[in-house]
Design an enzyme around this catalytic site. Sequence first.
Site, short mmCIF file in Angstrom:
data_model
loop_
_atom_site.label_atom_id
_atom_site.label_comp_id
_atom_site.label_asym_id
_atom_site.label_seq_id
_atom_site.Cartn_x
_atom_site.Cartn_y
_atom_site.Cartn_z
N GLU A 1 -3.65 2.09 -7.64
CA GLU A 1 -3.98 3.12 -6.64
C GLU A 1 -3.05 4.32 -6.80
O GLU A 1 -1.98 4.35 -6.18
CB GLU A 1 -3.75 2.56 -5.24
CG GLU A 1 -4.67 1.46 -4.82
CD GLU A 1 -5.04 1.61 -3.35
OE1 GLU A 1 -6.23 1.57 -3.06
OE2 GLU A 1 -4.15 1.80 -2.51
N HIS B 1 0.86 -1.19 0.00
CA HIS B 1 0.00 0.00 0.00
C HIS B 1 0.89 1.24 0.00
O HIS B 1 1.97 1.23 0.63
CB HIS B 1 -0.91 -0.02 1.23
CG HIS B 1 -1.96 1.04 1.19
ND1 HIS B 1 -1.69 2.34 1.50
CD2 HIS B 1 -3.25 0.99 0.81
CE1 HIS B 1 -2.80 3.06 1.34
NE2 HIS B 1 -3.76 2.26 0.92
P1 PGA Z 1 -9.16 6.21 0.32
O1 PGA Z 1 -8.05 5.11 0.56
O2 PGA Z 1 -10.37 5.48 -0.22
O3 PGA Z 1 -9.38 6.84 1.64
O4 PGA Z 1 -8.61 7.15 -0.69
C1 PGA Z 1 -7.84 4.10 -0.37
C2 PGA Z 1 -6.69 3.26 0.04
O5 PGA Z 1 -5.93 3.69 0.91
O6 PGA Z 1 -6.52 2.17 -0.47
#
Ligand code: PGA
Length: 227
Positions: free
Chosen positions: A153, A83
């Site tokens: 992401e 992440h």
């Molecule tokens: P968020 O986080 O939906 O708060 O942007 C997504 C993530 O950290 O995977």
Amino acid sequence: MRKMIVLNSKSNFTKDEYIKYLKELKKIKYDFVLAPSYPYLALTSGIALASQDISQFPSGAYTGEVSGNALKSLEVKYAIIGHSERVKYFNENGKILREKIERCLENDITPILCMSETVDVTKGVSNNIVQKLNNVIGRLKEKDRKKVIIAYEPYWAIGTNKMPTLECLNKIFGKIKENFKENKVLYGGSVNLETIKTLKKVDLIDGYLIGSLSLNIDSLKELINKI
Ligand code: PGA
């Protein structure tokens, strides 16, 4: 096919808050995958579990680490790997991510590998996402590589309410799918009641990794109704 939805609660909730949250979450008719803080994994049943991380090491003398073996014994089915918050605060690099994926595979845990562009795609599409993915999973045997769930992401979209344009999303997911044909690919980063309108239009997205919104049961219910 129904979208896969992974709820990442990050470092939120006390034990009592979590128990209350879980009770409400279970009332929503959806097969979520839930990624709570480590200690709460053991308090949870009746919902598919993901860990937010996994140790790069096997079980043994690694104080503070949580091994794949321990996670498997808690019936954890998925582990979030790499992440962007772990990359940012704990300096996780390609070698560490590769080792974590190996620990997952040894323990029948499906890795959810988070990957971000290095360039803000609102300012110009970067081409390095495929290269970065290849650096982590390119050397895996075909049979193992296809087990990895990819979560695209963009780091600048996490917790910021920003999101790539529809055009960028189509381009990026097209590129990922072209190179990783057999992998499930999720989107994560500010999935909310507004951004879902655009995300829904991207057919190649197999599901979502949701942070902030997942903490609010009412918003989550509303989001499910919109998907
Ligand atoms: P968020 O986080 O939906 O708060 O942007 C997504 C993530 O950290 O995977």
